[in-house]
Design a protein around this motif. Structure first.
Motif, PDB file in Angstrom:
ATOM      1  N   ALA A 261     -30.722 -24.714  25.794  1.00 33.34           N
ATOM      2  CA  ALA A 261     -29.304 -24.613  25.444  1.00 33.34           C
ATOM      3  C   ALA A 261     -29.039 -23.336  24.648  1.00 33.34           C
ATOM      4  O   ALA A 261     -29.824 -22.957  23.769  1.00 33.34           O
ATOM      5  CB  ALA A 261     -28.871 -25.834  24.644  1.00 33.34           C
ATOM      6  N   VAL A 262     -27.931 -22.671  24.965  1.00 37.39           N
ATOM      7  CA  VAL A 262     -27.489 -21.484  24.229  1.00 37.39           C
ATOM      8  C   VAL A 262     -26.001 -21.637  23.967  1.00 37.39           C
ATOM      9  O   VAL A 262     -25.280 -22.327  24.694  1.00 37.39           O
ATOM     10  CB  VAL A 262     -27.757 -20.184  25.018  1.00 37.39           C
ATOM     11  N   ALA A 263     -25.531 -21.015  22.916  1.00 39.35           N
ATOM     12  CA  ALA A 263     -24.111 -21.082  22.591  1.00 39.35           C
ATOM     13  C   ALA A 263     -23.301 -20.287  23.606  1.00 39.35           C
ATOM     14  O   ALA A 263     -23.736 -19.234  24.096  1.00 39.35           O
ATOM     15  CB  ALA A 263     -23.865 -20.548  21.179  1.00 39.35           C
ATOM     16  N   THR A 264     -22.128 -20.798  23.953  1.00 36.70           N
ATOM     17  CA  THR A 264     -21.251 -20.067  24.864  1.00 36.70           C
ATOM     18  C   THR A 264     -20.647 -18.866  24.146  1.00 36.70           C
ATOM     19  O   THR A 264     -20.678 -18.750  22.917  1.00 36.70           O
ATOM     20  CB  THR A 264     -20.125 -20.975  25.370  1.00 36.70           C
TER      21      THR A 264
ATOM     22  N   PRO B 178     -27.004 -29.621  22.247  1.00 35.33           N
ATOM     23  CA  PRO B 178     -27.451 -28.256  21.895  1.00 35.33           C
ATOM     24  C   PRO B 178     -28.894 -28.198  21.430  1.00 35.33           C
ATOM     25  O   PRO B 178     -29.452 -27.104  21.294  1.00 35.33           O
ATOM     26  CB  PRO B 178     -26.483 -27.865  20.762  1.00 35.33           C
TER      27      PRO B 178
ATOM     28  N   TRP C  14     -21.832 -25.340  24.431  1.00 42.96           N
ATOM     29  CA  TRP C  14     -23.124 -24.732  24.759  1.00 42.96           C
ATOM     30  C   TRP C  14     -23.255 -24.567  26.277  1.00 42.96           C
ATOM     31  O   TRP C  14     -22.544 -25.190  27.065  1.00 42.96           O
ATOM     32  CB  TRP C  14     -24.296 -25.565  24.220  1.00 42.96           C
TER      33      TRP C  14
ATOM     34  N   LYS D 207     -18.076 -19.864  21.637  1.00 43.26           N
ATOM     35  CA  LYS D 207     -18.672 -20.428  20.428  1.00 43.26           C
ATOM     36  C   LYS D 207     -19.200 -19.330  19.527  1.00 43.26           C
ATOM     37  O   LYS D 207     -19.041 -19.361  18.297  1.00 43.26           O
ATOM     38  CB  LYS D 207     -19.804 -21.394  20.821  1.00 43.26           C
TER      39      LYS D 207
END
Length: 718
Positions: free
Chosen positions: A689-692, A684, A520, A695
């Motif tokens: 938080a955000v997903a990379t 997360p 994340w 991901k």
């Protein structure tokens, strides 16, 4: 009485004449003025004539309440000394001592007396809240007060045979007047040099000594204060020949004390009979406990036999000292066989040769201060200083609670931080990547004439943080006026002229920085922009913030403004700015006010903590040397930080201060590690938080939910 004047329709109103008095009555009323001064001490006169407030009631003055004030008050009548200097803590009765000296002059030795306060406001408050009630409730003093219209004002009280003037430290108040006594309260908080800057006339103390010259040996200056000036020589240590000397300071009452007899208050141990000074450093307690718990167990230790005394014994020990089992001891001229300077009483012929009788009382002996409160306040301030590098509260404890000059520990380190040290302690971390322990990110923006300087800080628990990005934005957005010339080249930013240039900052709120080793990334929990900048920027900054609020991002963006000096009310406060001459608050906008000098203390202390832990500020190994130098671009002075000679850039230091102020405003110091707010959760689940990108590519999007027939929905509702 009404009388007709010569001209018609003109009437003169003459007030009634005073009651007739026989010449013998007037003579009898004036004869006491010819009496010589009464041979009575200041304290005896106070106990006989003065009433003081005690628990809501007015009672006779009692010397045993604050017995350490007896000798300094009585010595003001000595013909040996021209000045009496009392260094003491708050809540020790030292201001009441001035009242007893004035009462003696009113009732027993009528002569002109002047009281000097810090400011006119303080002088008026003292008259209204302390002096006037004392006069009204002390019958023999009130009987001597004049009955004329000008005999009872805020600046002057006329008593039978004497006048009491109340003033403040300006040159005309301490010029061209003859006074037998000049009483000065809170001396260290006065302006120390009077007169115009280009032609200073001297210190308040020096000018006060000139006012008593007419009265020759009967004149005296009495001044009292808590110390308020820092130590100037970190290498100073007391020696065998100067056991009572206080450290050298940059000004104020401590300097005058060191010129005098240097008296200290002593107790006699009930167990071994030896004398010792009740000092804060002799309080025993467990500094590993919580401050309140540590204070509750504090006890005073006799340095000779180890006998322990609880706080409840302080009253008894102070009264025993007044009776001769201890008391004030001053430095003498004799040197003992062991090389120590002899300590003597004030009337000893071997007393140190000086015309200043000086006294220093440690806060541990003060009548109205508890050891529990002293220890608790000290431990709280000490831990705050160690955690955040902010020594403001610790210095206050030394000055006002303990009555000791203060030396910041960082000033005794022997060597200041260097860019080489910062480079050697740098952490290996990819640029633009937050460490795995990151809880939230802040973005701070410094506004220059042709660019925005940006710093991104990653924060962990207990104030630990690291710089993860540092860059400048120098090109305007495409929609800004004249963003490109005919050749398609961008102009430099001009935020003071073009408000649209601030839109170059918009993507910072949505930009995500990956967390090392995690799937994340984090977007900023808050962003702060300098409200000050080139001419015209403040209005543009306000318009930019209002636009962000309309977009629903007002909780993310902040505008900051610095407040200089070490004595601001808080470190960080968020409030509307004042607009106009009437001090009205602006509507709809608030500024993040920063006590920048206090925060710079914290930032530099954090940089000095090379290892991981509470309050440390780490630097990555990719950070340019120029940015490291900007962190060390300023030096600390008595009034605040200033740029070092020849240094022009300090943006990284200012950006670090903005980041710390923003984090503290968000709640860094109030955070519960066991239940952090949603913007500081590790993982997360963090609201920012955000997903990379990796991901998102690895995880296919979930299948959309199947549609439910309308008939089934209807049946379920029924």
């Amino acid at each position: 009485m009404v009388m007709m004047a010569d001209r018609a329709a003109s009437v003169l109103h003459i007030p009634p004449l005073p009651a007739w008095r026989a010449p013998t009555e007037i003579l009898a009323d004036s004869l006491p003025l010819l009496d010589p001064p009464s041979r009575i001490t200041v304290t005896d006169a106070a106990e006989r004539h003065l009433r003081v407030p005690i628990a809501g009631d007015w009672r006779s003055f009692d010397r045993q309440v604050a017995p350490y004030t007896v000798e300094p008050a009585d010595v003001t009548q000595s013909r040996r000394f021209k000045a009496v200097c009392f260094v003491g803590p708050s809540q020790s009765g030292k201001t009441q001592m001035l009242m007893t000296v004035a009462a003696h002059a009113i009732t027993s030795a009528p002569d002109p007396v002047q009281v000097i306060h810090m400011t006119k406001t303080d002088a008026d408050a003292w008259v209204e809240e302390k002096l006037n009630p004392a006069i009204r409730n002390s019958p023999e003093i009130h009987e001597r007060l004049g009955r004329g219209r000008d005999d009872d004002t805020f600046s002057r009280k006329r008593f039978r045979g004497m006048r009491l003037a109340i003033g403040y430290p300006v040159a005309n108040q301490l010029s061209s007047r003859s006074q037998r006594l000049v009483l000065m309260t809170d001396y260290d908080h006065m302006k120390q040099i009077l007169g115009p800057k280009d032609a200073p006339e001297g210190s308040p103390y020096g000018m006060a000594r000139q006012r008593i010259r007419t009265f020759m040996s009967r004149g005296c200056v009495l001044l009292e204060s808590t110390p308020a000036f820092p130590v100037t020589d970190p290498e100073w240590r007391p020696g065998l020949l100067n056991p009572h000397e206080l450290p050298p300071v940059s000004g104020g009452i401590v300097r005058i004390y060191n010129e005098g007899t240097r008296g200290r208050w002593y107790w006699e141990c009930r167990n071994c009979g030896e004398l010792f000074e009740p000092h804060f450093t002799r309080l025993l307690y467990d500094d590993g406990l919580e401050p309140a718990e540590a204070g509750a167990q504090a006890q005073m230790e006799c340095p000779h036999c180890g006998e322990l005394y609880a706080h409840r014994h302080k009253v008894e020990l102070n009264r025993r000292a007044l009776a001769g089992q201890g008391g004030w001891l001053h430095e003498g001229t004799r040197i003992g066989e062991d090389g120590h300077r002899a300590l003597v009483r004030i009337d000893d012929p071997a007393l140190r040769a000086t015309d200043v009788a000086s006294y220093s009382l440690n806060g541990a002996a003060a009548a109205f201060a508890s050891w529990e409160g002293l220890v608790s306040a000290y431990e709280l301030a000490r831990r705050q200083a160690e955690t955040f590098g902010d020594y403001t509260e610790l210095s206050r404890v030394f000055f006002t609670d303990r009555a000791e000059p203060f030396l910041r520990p960082s000033e005794t380190d022997g060597a200041a931080l260097t860019t080489t040290q910062l480079r050697e302690a740098a952490v290996t971390l990819p640029r633009g990547v937050a460490p795995g322990w990151t809880r939230f990110l802040t973005v701070s923006v410094d506004v220059q004439g042709n660019r925005f300087e940006v710093l991104v800080m990653a924060w962990g628990l207990q104030g630990e943080r690291i710089v993860i990005e540092r860059f400048a934005i120098s090109q305007p957005p495409d929609h800004a006026p004249r963003a490109k010339n005919e050749d398609g080249r961008y102009r430099l930013l001009d935020p003071g002229r073009y408000g649209e240039d601030a839109d170059a900052l918009l993507d910072l709120a949505s930009r995500a920085w990956p967390v090392e080793g995690q799937p994340w990334a984090l977007t900023p929990a808050a962003l702060v922009i300098d409200f000050n900048g080139p001419p015209g920027w403040s209005d543009k900054a306000e318009a930019f913030w209002r636009a962000r609020r309309r977009d629903g991002q007002g909780h993310l963006w902040f505008l900051s403004i610095g407040r200089g000096g070490f004595h601001q009310r808080d470190r960080v406060w968020h409030e509307a700015p004042e607009r106009g001459s009437r001090g009205r608050k602006a509507r709809g906008i608030k500024l993040l006010n920063m006590a920048v000098d206090r925060l710079k203390d914290s930032v530099l202390a954090a940089l000095g903590r090379m290892e991981r832990g509470m309050g440390a500020q780490h630097l990555p190994d990719w950070l340019e040397t120029e940015a490291l130098a900007e962190l060390l671009a300023e030096e600390r002075g008595l009034k605040g930080y200033t740029k070092k000679q020849g240094v022009t850039r300090n943006e990284t230091l200012d950006l670090s201060v903005q980041a710390l102020a923003l984090a503290e405003h968000k709640g860094l110091n109030r955070m519960n590690p066991e239940a952090p707010p949603d913007w500081a959760v590790l993982g997360p689940q963090n609201v920012h938080a955000v997903a990379t990108e990796e991901k998102r590519r690895a995880d296919p999007p979930p299948e959309p939910p199947r549609a439910v027939p309308a008939q089934i929905n209807f049946l379920k509702r029924r």
